[in-house]
Design a protein around this motif. Structure first.
Motif, short mmCIF file in Angstrom:
data_model
loop_
_atom_site.label_atom_id
_atom_site.label_comp_id
_atom_site.label_asym_id
_atom_site.label_seq_id
_atom_site.Cartn_x
_atom_site.Cartn_y
_atom_site.Cartn_z
N SER A 28 88.61 52.81 86.40
CA SER A 28 88.03 53.95 85.68
C SER A 28 87.93 55.17 86.59
CB SER A 28 86.64 53.59 85.16
OG SER A 28 85.70 53.54 86.22
N ARG A 86 93.40 45.51 72.14
CA ARG A 86 92.27 45.88 71.30
C ARG A 86 92.71 46.78 70.14
NH1 ARG A 86 86.91 46.30 75.08
NH2 ARG A 86 87.50 44.69 76.61
N TYR A 140 91.68 59.81 75.29
CA TYR A 140 90.48 58.98 75.34
C TYR A 140 89.48 59.33 74.24
CZ TYR A 140 91.96 56.12 79.07
OH TYR A 140 92.65 55.17 79.76
N SER A 183 88.35 56.39 71.56
CA SER A 183 86.95 56.15 71.18
C SER A 183 86.78 56.26 69.67
CB SER A 183 86.02 57.13 71.90
OG SER A 183 86.04 56.91 73.29
N GLY A 209 87.75 53.27 67.80
CA GLY A 209 86.90 52.10 67.93
C GLY A 209 87.01 51.36 69.24
N ILE A 210 87.67 51.96 70.24
CA ILE A 210 87.81 51.32 71.55
C ILE A 210 86.58 51.64 72.41
CG2 ILE A 210 89.16 51.22 73.67
CD1 ILE A 210 90.56 49.94 71.31
N ASP A 211 85.95 50.59 72.93
CA ASP A 211 84.82 50.75 73.86
C ASP A 211 85.41 50.89 75.27
OD1 ASP A 211 82.66 50.49 75.59
OD2 ASP A 211 81.66 48.95 74.38
N ILE A 212 85.57 52.13 75.71
CA ILE A 212 86.27 52.39 76.97
C ILE A 212 85.55 51.77 78.15
CG2 ILE A 212 87.13 54.18 78.51
CD1 ILE A 212 88.58 53.99 75.83
N ASP A 213 84.22 51.90 78.20
CA ASP A 213 83.47 51.34 79.32
C ASP A 213 83.67 49.83 79.41
OD1 ASP A 213 82.51 53.83 79.99
OD2 ASP A 213 80.63 53.60 78.89
N ASP A 214 83.71 49.17 78.26
CA ASP A 214 83.90 47.72 78.26
C ASP A 214 85.31 47.35 78.71
OD1 ASP A 214 82.78 45.01 77.46
OD2 ASP A 214 84.64 45.06 76.27
#
Length: 377
Positions: free
Chosen positions: A169, A215, A329, A333, A336-341
């Motif tokens: 990241s 994902r 990015y 988001s 529906g993508i959880d970037i941090d995860d």
């Protein structure tokens, strides 16, 4: 006349490193040939690379028998074998190291990945590897885990060159760059010559697409599918924008005035994992000065054969793309993508993969010691 694509890549400011090392590669002259013919100016290793090398062929048999006769245990044998390969590779690259004033000609070796979440043990292991290999063009690899960040600064402050690995990241990358500056300031306070201290930050690329695409496929909407294959390049371009920002700051300029060199971004995991994507994708789209691209040999030859080293945006395909990359990015988001995860998952999987490879390496050597008659494996 044949097009020298790797030469063009090198001329654009990208240092070409090989992501592989083995005793066979050293003894056969293959690595020397890649240096001579393919513009290779450095090597990276990791536990998976050594586990693969030790499990194939007979290049290590004589060395293992010698160590077995001396009564070496598994850990000592692994340490001796891996540091010998790295030391010999350092010697092979020494002329490049001298000619580039220490920028290239580098060989990396990783701390035991089982220590990735232990600050003190990681730092001690880094110091031990530095002393054991005993070559100025060594990089000790430290993973960019939460515990690894202070270990990076502490190791640099001792005058040890560091390759920071497993960065996924931009947020973590900023912590890595800050640790580099902390380390330089600590090294200066400890009396070290900053012009002799360098680092690279290994920003992993293809694995980001692998995880995000999985994902996106699970989400299954047309909007999600349209974003496949875009996350990794966008992420790396955002990282380069952060690099430009940090290494133009007043804090950096003060260190540069004392001889410090910038911590270059290193594009790692650049072999394409999805067969639907071009096999040179993560080289072609990340051409920018002051970077390293460490490639598996298969990717190296693919770039030499048909890399797209041309076009309106060549040789700079990265600077000025921050807004476009950030939009990717935003769209991820929204889909529906959880970037941090995503990044947490990749970091954890990266550490686990190297731990598994290290165990496989120990098991392989244990079997070889037993075969050699040691009986201590």
């Amino acid at each position: 006349m044949a097009v020298d694509r790797l030469g063009a890549l090198s001329a654009a400011g990208v240092s070409i490193w090989l992501d592989d090392l083995s005793r066979e590669r050293l003894e056969s002259g293959n690595l020397a040939e890649l240096i001579r013919d393919k513009h290779v100016v450095g090597v990276t290793t990791n536990p998976t690379i050594f586990a693969t090398a030790l499990s194939k062929g007979e290049s290590y048999d004589a060395h293992v028998r010698e160590l077995a006769a001396r009564g070496a245990d598994v850990d000592a044998t692994v340490r001796e074998i891996t540091t010998t390969d790295v030391r010999n590779a350092c010697d092979l690259f020494r002329d490049i190291f001298e000619a580039t004033d220490g920028v290239d000609g580098r060989v990396s070796i990783e701390v035991d990945p089982r220590l990735a979440h232990d600050l003190d043990k990681t730092t001690a292991e880094a110091q031990d590897l530095w002393k054991t290999v005993d070559r100025p063009n060594l990089y000790v690899k430290i993973p960019a885990t939460q515990e690894g960040i202070p270990a990076i600064a502490k190791t640099l402050a001792e005058g040890i060159n560091v390759n920071v690995t497993l960065i996924f990241s931009v947020e973590r990358y900023r912590e890595v760059m800050n640790a580099y500056l902390d380390g330089l300031e600590g090294a200066k306070a400890n009396g070290h010559d900053l012009s002799k201290l360098t680092s690279v930050a290994s920003f992993f690329v293809s694995r980001v697409d692998t995880e995000v695409d999985k994902r996106l496929d699970a989400i299954g909407t047309d909007e999600a599918k349209a974003l496949r294959g875009k996350a990794a390049i966008a992420n790396a371009r955002l990282a380069y924008a952060a690099f430009e920002e940090v290494f133009s700051s007043d804090r950096w300029k003060a260190l540069a005035a004392q001889g410090a060199k910038p911590q270059r971004p290193l594009w790692a995991s650049t072999g394409t994992k999805n067969p639907d994507y071009p096999d040179t994708l993560y080289v072609d789209e990340l051409v920018v000065a002051d970077t390293v691209n460490t490639m598996p040999e298969k990717t190296l030859h693919a770039v030499a054969d048909h890399g797209r080293m041309s076009g309106d945006s060549f040789p700079d395909k990265v600077t000025g793309t921050k807004d476009e990359a950030a939009q990717v990015y935003t769209d991820l988001s929204a889909a529906g993508i959880d970037i941090d995860d995503v990044f947490l998952t990749l970091e954890n999987e990266g550490v686990e993969k190297f731990e598994k490879s290290w165990v496989e390496l120990l098991d392989t050597v244990s079997g070889q010691l037993d075969k050699a008659g040691n009986g201590k494996g």
